[in-house]
Write an enzyme that holds these catalytic residues in place. Structure first.
Site, PDB file in Angstrom:
ATOM      1  N   ARG A 197       0.827  -1.212   0.000  1.00 13.67           N
ATOM      2  CA  ARG A 197       0.000   0.000   0.000  1.00 13.67           C
ATOM      3  C   ARG A 197       0.859   1.260   0.000  1.00 13.67           C
ATOM      4  O   ARG A 197       0.572   2.213  -0.730  1.00 13.67           O
ATOM      5  CB  ARG A 197      -0.944   0.013   1.201  1.00 13.67           C
TER       6      ARG A 197
ATOM      7  N   ASN B  80      -6.171  -2.692   2.075  1.00 12.20           N
ATOM      8  CA  ASN B  80      -6.106  -4.144   2.270  1.00 12.20           C
ATOM      9  C   ASN B  80      -7.522  -4.697   2.406  1.00 12.20           C
ATOM     10  O   ASN B  80      -8.406  -4.021   2.927  1.00 12.20           O
ATOM     11  CB  ASN B  80      -5.332  -4.504   3.545  1.00 12.20           C
TER      12      ASN B  80
END
Length: 126
Positions: free
Chosen positions: A51, A69
């Site tokens: 990320r 996520n």
């Protein structure tokens, strides 16, 4: 006869100017076409800074979007911006990712034209 030459030169100059404006307008319009696309990345993409790297890459490309996520172990998100830059980001998501990640599959969906960015900046969602 001299007046005809002046008119011809003016006509040629005006025609050339119109062609240049038209070509420039087409270039600007193609660069300014904005798109939005959703993505989901499968593989070893959680716990490997995926990320963070995605956020950094999106910002480096000047895109709007977000990354998150999932409970299923994938990473989802959305990217928005000029089509050429979005396509660069899609290639990055599919082939590069974070240094420790392993990308098995990248799925892109809901690609659409947008008139303006709906998401400003690039962020991580929780």
């Amino acid at each position: 006869m001299l007046w005809e030459r002046v008119q011809d030169k003016n006509s040629c100059a005006m025609l050339l100017l119109c062609v240049l404006i038209f070509c420039g307008f087409r270039f600007v319009m193609s660069e300014e076409k904005l798109i939005s696309v959703d993505f989901e990345i499968f593989g070893n993409v959680q716990g490997v800074c995926f990320r963070m790297y995605t956020e950094d890459q999106g910002r480096a490309l000047g895109l709007g979007g977000w990354v998150k996520n999932t409970r299923q172990g994938t990473v989802i998100g959305q990217i928005q911006g000029p089509a050429q830059r979005v396509n660069s980001m899609k290639l990055w998501l599919k082939n590069v990712g974070s240094p420790s990640s392993r990308i098995d599959r990248a799925v892109f969906s809901n690609e659409r034209d947008v008139s303006k960015l709906e998401v400003q900046g690039f962020s991580t969602r929780y």
